[in-house]
Scaffold this active site. Structure first.
Site, PDB file in Angstrom:
ATOM      1  N   GLU B  52      -3.869   6.225   6.845  1.00 18.02           N
ATOM      2  CA  GLU B  52      -2.403   6.172   6.796  1.00 18.02           C
ATOM      3  C   GLU B  52      -1.792   7.430   6.196  1.00 18.02           C
ATOM      4  O   GLU B  52      -0.671   7.811   6.536  1.00 18.02           O
ATOM      5  CB  GLU B  52      -1.932   4.937   6.034  1.00 18.02           C
ATOM      6  CG  GLU B  52      -2.155   3.617   6.777  1.00 18.02           C
ATOM      7  CD  GLU B  52      -3.530   3.001   6.523  1.00 18.02           C
ATOM      8  OE1 GLU B  52      -4.398   3.680   5.923  1.00 18.02           O
ATOM      9  OE2 GLU B  52      -3.735   1.844   6.909  1.00 18.02           O
ATOM     10  N   PHE B 114      -3.527 -11.991   0.442  1.00 19.23           N
ATOM     11  CA  PHE B 114      -4.425 -10.950   0.946  1.00 19.23           C
ATOM     12  C   PHE B 114      -3.609  -9.765   1.484  1.00 19.23           C
ATOM     13  O   PHE B 114      -2.662  -9.951   2.245  1.00 19.23           O
ATOM     14  CB  PHE B 114      -5.308 -11.521   2.052  1.00 19.23           C
ATOM     15  CG  PHE B 114      -6.210 -10.481   2.678  1.00 19.23           C
ATOM     16  CD1 PHE B 114      -7.180  -9.838   1.920  1.00 19.23           C
ATOM     17  CD2 PHE B 114      -6.059 -10.119   4.004  1.00 19.23           C
ATOM     18  CE1 PHE B 114      -7.995  -8.875   2.476  1.00 19.23           C
ATOM     19  CE2 PHE B 114      -6.877  -9.140   4.568  1.00 19.23           C
ATOM     20  CZ  PHE B 114      -7.845  -8.527   3.801  1.00 19.23           C
ATOM     21  N   GLN B 115      -3.959  -8.594   1.080  1.00 19.72           N
ATOM     22  CA  GLN B 115      -3.273  -7.346   1.454  1.00 19.72           C
ATOM     23  C   GLN B 115      -1.787  -7.379   1.099  1.00 19.72           C
ATOM     24  O   GLN B 115      -0.966  -6.780   1.779  1.00 19.72           O
ATOM     25  CB  GLN B 115      -3.487  -7.008   2.937  1.00 19.72           C
ATOM     26  CG  GLN B 115      -4.935  -6.634   3.214  1.00 19.72           C
ATOM     27  CD  GLN B 115      -5.170  -5.976   4.555  1.00 19.72           C
ATOM     28  OE1 GLN B 115      -4.458  -6.231   5.523  1.00 19.72           O
ATOM     29  NE2 GLN B 115      -6.180  -5.121   4.613  1.00 19.72           N
ATOM     30  N   LYS B 164       5.697 -10.579   7.912  1.00 22.41           N
ATOM     31  CA  LYS B 164       5.177 -10.962   9.222  1.00 22.41           C
ATOM     32  C   LYS B 164       6.002 -12.079   9.858  1.00 22.41           C
ATOM     33  O   LYS B 164       6.211 -12.086  11.068  1.00 22.41           O
ATOM     34  CB  LYS B 164       3.715 -11.391   9.069  1.00 22.41           C
ATOM     35  CG  LYS B 164       2.954 -11.390  10.380  1.00 22.41           C
ATOM     36  CD  LYS B 164       1.474 -11.605  10.169  1.00 22.41           C
ATOM     37  CE  LYS B 164       0.722 -11.587  11.486  1.00 22.41           C
ATOM     38  NZ  LYS B 164      -0.723 -11.845  11.294  1.00 22.41           N
TER      39      LYS B 164
END
Lengths: 186, 584
Positions: B52, B114-115, B164
């Site tokens: 990234e 998570f993440q 999301k």
């Protein structure tokens, strides 16, 4: 000296030995900032102060225009005149900041702070606390047989003086709002 | 145009409506809906990087070489944290960049999912502004605002964090012209009274100098044209910061070369001795000023900047002009011409006499060799063999970067991409990828050091995948040359961890990535090797073995003023005192 001895003009002096170029002439300024009332806006402002090493003596923030979603942040800060100018310029370029006013420069202004003090005690101390509160025009907002909660409004200096007087009389807890300020006149 | 669509579709639609043709990115769990939309369209090209950080530097290279904002798309958590270095780099160098990050769904934010990372919290100090979008109906408008903020006023990186569930949900799309861009509207026109005072100062100056920076280039090619007109019209000498190279052509007759720590003797002494300094879009960086108390002690200083916080931050100026360089210069020229194009030409001629004496010192002279390739010689040959070509240069950070600034000439803006403010090793290779994507038929060369280059060498995979003929001109001295130079001057020649041991075979490495490797260590072979590099239609890694212990001169040591420059190795004994040693 060992192999660690320094050559070529280097020394063991640390950065902290350097003369602070911002040393003298520190002033106190009250700055009012009008911001969009959105998530994280206060973090942007105080993060700027922390990140660039500016002082915050006092900070208050609340929404002042519900329909326009605007909040007013009042910060009392200290610094040399150049640092104060930098603070205003840096704050002014934060995207959700609408206006920056230096009330100390644009003044005269009125400054008020609210404090609550819990004073616990009996007998003479309790009577003396009540008498001093009267002189300072503090009001009693809660009482038990062994305690008062005083509410006092005024300049930070006045509140400091009241706090000092209450300390030997059984002061157990203080809550202060920080300064709210406004320019005098229309 | 308002219509219903999913958040992921909105991202693509908003990018299209903003005129975006390329996105640099890397997929992951929290951006899967957006990648699904990318898969189903052909208008926006997605360049898959290998890390990234590479995406951010590629976007910077794209932005600097086109004048358009660069766009980055990465996932949540590590995707976002890996983008932090490139965002900070773009913030320091005022590069417009829009970073879109995925985030865990809104109902999981704060649960250490998570993440999950507090992306807006982490990037708040390294972005111009950022947003967490919790409502699909606000997504399109936020992205339009992001483009507005990134490209208005002093440009910079912005970030939009998109959970999301917001990408999956359906909402109303607003086109850019319907979007509320908020109150952020920086002032572009300068104050006419101040501009008139500047013209008066120009008319009266006897020893003037233009000191220009990246702000001229950010203001656009029109601003660069106006600058050239003003410089040529007045006949004043001009120098520039690292970021501003190319705004005025290196072949121009008034050009003194770059100024600052490794700037030219004539530029620095002219800055020190001038009576009028006109700073256009530069910010008195510490690499430029040297010791503040002794910085250009006898000059009246004018500062044109679009960012009010840059004015009087480091150096107190006599005449600040807040506004966009192009707008201000247009007014300056108009007023100066209307008053009869006056300058004190006799005094200016005398000043040039002095400047010519400084130029005659030939401060960039070095001792060449026929046995080993000197880095300065390598760049002189690179310059000679690419002169007149449609050429873009990126660099890494260190000695090679300063030599490139000294020995390569830039005739136009947007041709020079380097990490100035942050000094990010690993910038050049991904930046060259971004430049080549924007200019597929041009010659793109990354002038590198071997240590910097290794920091993001994975992007050779990107170059290979997209058949980008980027030329990696690695000046390999097996040292962290600039740090080594400081250890020599400051730390008693104790070279702590500044040599590159266990280096890869760069030729084999190039071949392993599907590119071409060239090695050259004999000055006699250099021209042919450079020609071979230029001629090859594909990515090249050029391992240019140079002199290992060459130092970069001239140099203003830390804590010294402009008139105390080091000109070569013989003058370095005991040059930096304790006060300077604590500075960087």
């Amino acid at each position: 000296m060992s192999a660690l001895s320094l050559k070529k003009g280097a020394s063991r002096k640390s950065a902290y030995d350097l003369k602070n170029p911002l040393g003298d002439l520190v002033e106190t300024h009250t700055i009012a900032i009008l911001v969009d009332n959105e998530a994280g806006v206060l973090a942007r402002v105080i993060g700027l102060f922390a990140g660039r090493g500016y002082n915050i003596e006092s900070l208050t923030v609340a929404e002042v225009d519900h329909t326009g979603h605007l909040s007013r942040i009042t910060i009392v800060t200290t610094g040399t005149p150049a640092v104060i100018e930098q603070i205003k310029a840096q704050v002014g370029r934060i995207v959700p900041v609408h206006e920056v006013h230096d009330l100390t420069v644009q003044g005269p202004s009125v400054e008020r702070e609210l404090a609550m003090l819990k004073v616990s005690g009996k007998g003479v101390d309790r009577v003396e606390a009540m008498r001093l509160a009267d002189i300072f025009r503090a009001s009693v907002v809660d009482t038990t047989l062994e305690s008062f909660v005083f509410e006092i409004t005024g300049t930070p200096d006045k509140i400091d003086a009241f706090v000092d007087l209450m300390r030997p009389l059984g002061l157990t807890e203080i809550a202060r709002t920080g300064v709210a300020a406004m320019l005098r006149g229309a | 145009m308002t219509r219903q669509m999913t958040g992921a579709q909105m991202v693509i639609q908003a990018l299209k409506d903003q005129g975006v043709d390329v996105v640099f990115g890397y997929p992951g769990g929290a951006v899967l809906p957006i990648y699904d939309e990318i898969f189903q369209q052909n208008d926006i090209r997605h360049i898959l990087v290998r890390h990234e950080q590479g995406a951010t530097h590629a976007a910077e290279g794209y932005a600097r070489s086109t004048g358009k904002p660069g766009v980055v798309l990465v996932t949540s958590g590590p995707g976002a944290t890996n983008a932090v270095t490139g965002m900070t780099d773009a913030l320091m160098d005022s590069i417009p960049m829009i970073v879109l990050t995925g985030q865990v769904p809104t109902f999981m934010i704060g649960t250490d999912a998570f993440q999950e990372a507090d992306t807006v919290g982490i990037t708040r100090p390294c972005s111009k502004h950022n947003w967490l979008v919790k409502d699909t109906d606000k997504l399109a408008e936020t992205i339009h605002q992001a483009f507005h903020v990134a490209t208005s006023g002093r440009p910079g990186p912005v970030l939009v964090d998109i959970p999301k569930d917001v990408q999956f949900a359906t909402g109303t799309y607003n086109a850019p012209r319907k979007a509320n861009l908020g109150h952020y509207q920086p002032q572009v026109k300068g104050d006419i009274a101040a501009i008139t005072a500047m013209v008066e100062a120009i008319e009266q100056a006897e020893r003037p100098i233009f000191y220009t920076g990246g702000g001229v280039i950010n203001s656009g090619t029109g601003a660069c044209q106006l600058l050239r007109e003003l410089v040529d019209g007045t006949g004043f000498p001009i120098t520039s910061t690292l970021m501003g190279l190319g705004a005025y052509p290196a072949s121009g007759k008034n050009w003194l070369g770059m100024l600052g720590m490794h700037g030219t003797y004539e530029a620095n002494l002219a800055m020190h001795g001038c009576d009028l300094m006109i700073n256009i879009g530069a910010r008195f960086d510490d690499r430029i000023t040297g010791r503040i108390e002794d910085f250009s002690p006898n000059s009246k200083k004018i500062h044109i900047d679009i960012d009010a916080s840059s004015i009087n931050k480091v150096i107190q100026v006599d005449l600040p002009i807040l506004g966009d360089v192009g707008h201000v210069l247009e007014d300056v020229l108009k007023i100066w011409k209307s008053r009869g194009r006056k300058t004190k030409s006799d005094a200016i001629a005398k000043w040039w006499g002095q400047v010519n004496e400084w130029q005659a010192v030939k401060c960039l002279t070095y001792e060449n060799s026929d046995k080993v390739i000197k880095p300065q010689y390598a760049l002189q040959r690179l310059q000679a063999l690419t002169e007149g070509m449609d050429r873009y240069i990126t660099t890494e950070v260190g000695q090679h970067q300063m030599w490139a600034a000294q020995f390569l000439g830039f005739e136009d803006p947007h041709r020079w991409m380097t990490s100035g403010g942050l000094g990010t090793m690993g910038y050049g290779l991904p930046a060259s990828v971004g430049v080549q994507i924007a200019h597929p038929d041009s010659l793109v060369i990354n002038v590198a050091g071997e240590a910097s280059w290794l920091m993001n060498m994975q992007e050779m995979g990107t170059a290979a995948q997209y058949r980008l003929p980027v030329k990696q001109f690695i000046m390999n001295n097996e040292r962290l040359g600039m740090v080594r130079q400081w250890q020599e001057l400051l730390h008693g020649e104790r070279y702590s961890h500044t040599w590159s041991e266990a280096l890869p075979d760069f030729v084999k490495l190039a071949e392993a990535f599907g590119g071409k490797g060239i090695r050259c260590s004999d000055p006699a072979d250099l021209d042919d090797a450079i020609r071979e590099m230029i001629a090859y239609d594909g990515p090249v890694v050029f391992d240019c073995r140079i002199e290992k212990h060459e130092n970069c001169f001239p140099m203003i040591p830390s804590g010294k003023p402009h008139n105390e420059m080091l000109m070569g190795n013989d003058s370095t004994e005991g040059v930096i005192q304790s006060g300077g040693a604590v500075l960087v």
